[in-house]
Design a protein around this motif. Structure first.
Motif, short mmCIF file in Angstrom:
data_model
loop_
_atom_site.label_atom_id
_atom_site.label_comp_id
_atom_site.label_asym_id
_atom_site.label_seq_id
_atom_site.Cartn_x
_atom_site.Cartn_y
_atom_site.Cartn_z
N PHE A 153 65.39 68.59 62.50
CA PHE A 153 65.50 70.01 62.19
C PHE A 153 64.13 70.66 62.01
N ASP A 168 62.79 73.90 63.91
CA ASP A 168 62.20 75.06 63.23
C ASP A 168 60.89 75.46 63.90
N ARG A 179 61.71 77.18 67.19
CA ARG A 179 62.20 78.55 66.97
C ARG A 179 61.03 79.48 66.61
N ASP A 234 68.65 71.79 66.24
CA ASP A 234 68.97 73.16 65.86
C ASP A 234 69.83 73.19 64.60
N ARG A 235 69.21 73.43 63.45
CA ARG A 235 69.94 73.42 62.19
C ARG A 235 70.96 74.56 62.10
N GLU A 236 70.78 75.59 62.94
CA GLU A 236 71.71 76.72 62.90
C GLU A 236 72.98 76.46 63.71
N ARG A 237 72.95 75.45 64.55
CA ARG A 237 74.11 75.16 65.40
C ARG A 237 74.66 73.76 65.19
N SER A 255 75.70 70.35 62.93
CA SER A 255 76.12 69.79 61.64
C SER A 255 75.51 68.41 61.51
#
Length: 229
Positions: A158, A162, A165, A176-179, A181
């Motif tokens: 992650f 970051d 991004r 991708d920590r936003e997508r 789990s």
């Protein structure tokens, strides 16, 4: 070392080969920066340029290992010329085998060997398979230990995402920590990478049987784990 003993491979190796296998295991992630090969290649990092975008980190791990052994510790000074190059060949082959971009190639090689009963025994190939097992062996540990390793690895992934991004570059799917789990990442790794690989290796090295069952049991436990760990 444990896998080499359990599989029976250790008993097939010379003392020099045993030494080389242990050194390869110790050095296989030497000076790892916590990002992937593709991350370095996309940024035209000096390591990617130096190694021509091919197994960038793995080549660097091997390079630094021999730089340390040759120049900074003189660890290999008493080896004969033949022994030195034999040792070097095993270490480099084993370290380079940990490049996950080549993972599918090794699975196909094992399956091909299994289909050819007259294939000659290849202890160097066994060493490469075993160091690959060790490289992802956190998933074979008791769940409490595997979970701690998963936390560390997920944080590293992650953090790379970051950085991607922040750079405005495409975020690697597994980073991708936003997508993603965290628990789903673990289940996916087990289902698509670890279990198929260990099952194939267990068929090639029957004394290792049972490892894939441990991975499967750990994967089942992730279904009940909070994604914040």
């Amino acid at each position: 070392y444990a896998f080499a003993l359990q599989s029976g491979t250790m008993g097939k190796l010379s003392m020099l080969q045993k030494f080389a296998l242990v050194v390869a295991a110790l050095c296989h992630d030497l000076e790892h920066p916590g990002v992937s090969n593709q991350f370095l290649i996309a940024r035209r990092h000096e390591l990617a340029v130096r190694y021509n975008d091919r197994s960038v980190l793995e080549n660097h791990h091997a390079f630094r290992a021999f730089q340390l052994m040759n120049d900074e510790t003189q660890l290999l000074a008493d080896l004969s010329k033949d022994d030195y190059f034999a040792f070097r060949a095993v270490v480099i082959s084993c370290v380079l085998s940990t490049d996950m971009a080549k993972h599918g190639d090794y699975v196909r090689q094992v399956k091909a060997s299994l289909q050819d009963p007259e294939a000659a025994e290849d202890v160097l190939f066994e060493c490469k398979l075993l160091i690959k097992c060790a490289d992802i062996s956190n998933v074979t540990k008791p769940f409490a230990v595997a979970r701690l390793w998963a936390q560390r690895i997920t944080c590293e992934l992650f953090e790379q995402g970051d950085r991607e991004r922040a750079d405005g570059t495409p975020v690697t799917a597994t980073c991708d920590r936003e997508r993603q789990s965290p628990s789903a990442l673990q289940r996916g790794f087990a289902a698509f990478i670890a279990i198929p690989y260990f099952e194939t290796v267990e068929e090639y090295m029957p004394k290792l049987r049972g490892l894939s069952d441990r991975i499967r049991a750990n994967a089942e436990q992730w279904a009940d784990i909070d994604d914040e760990f």
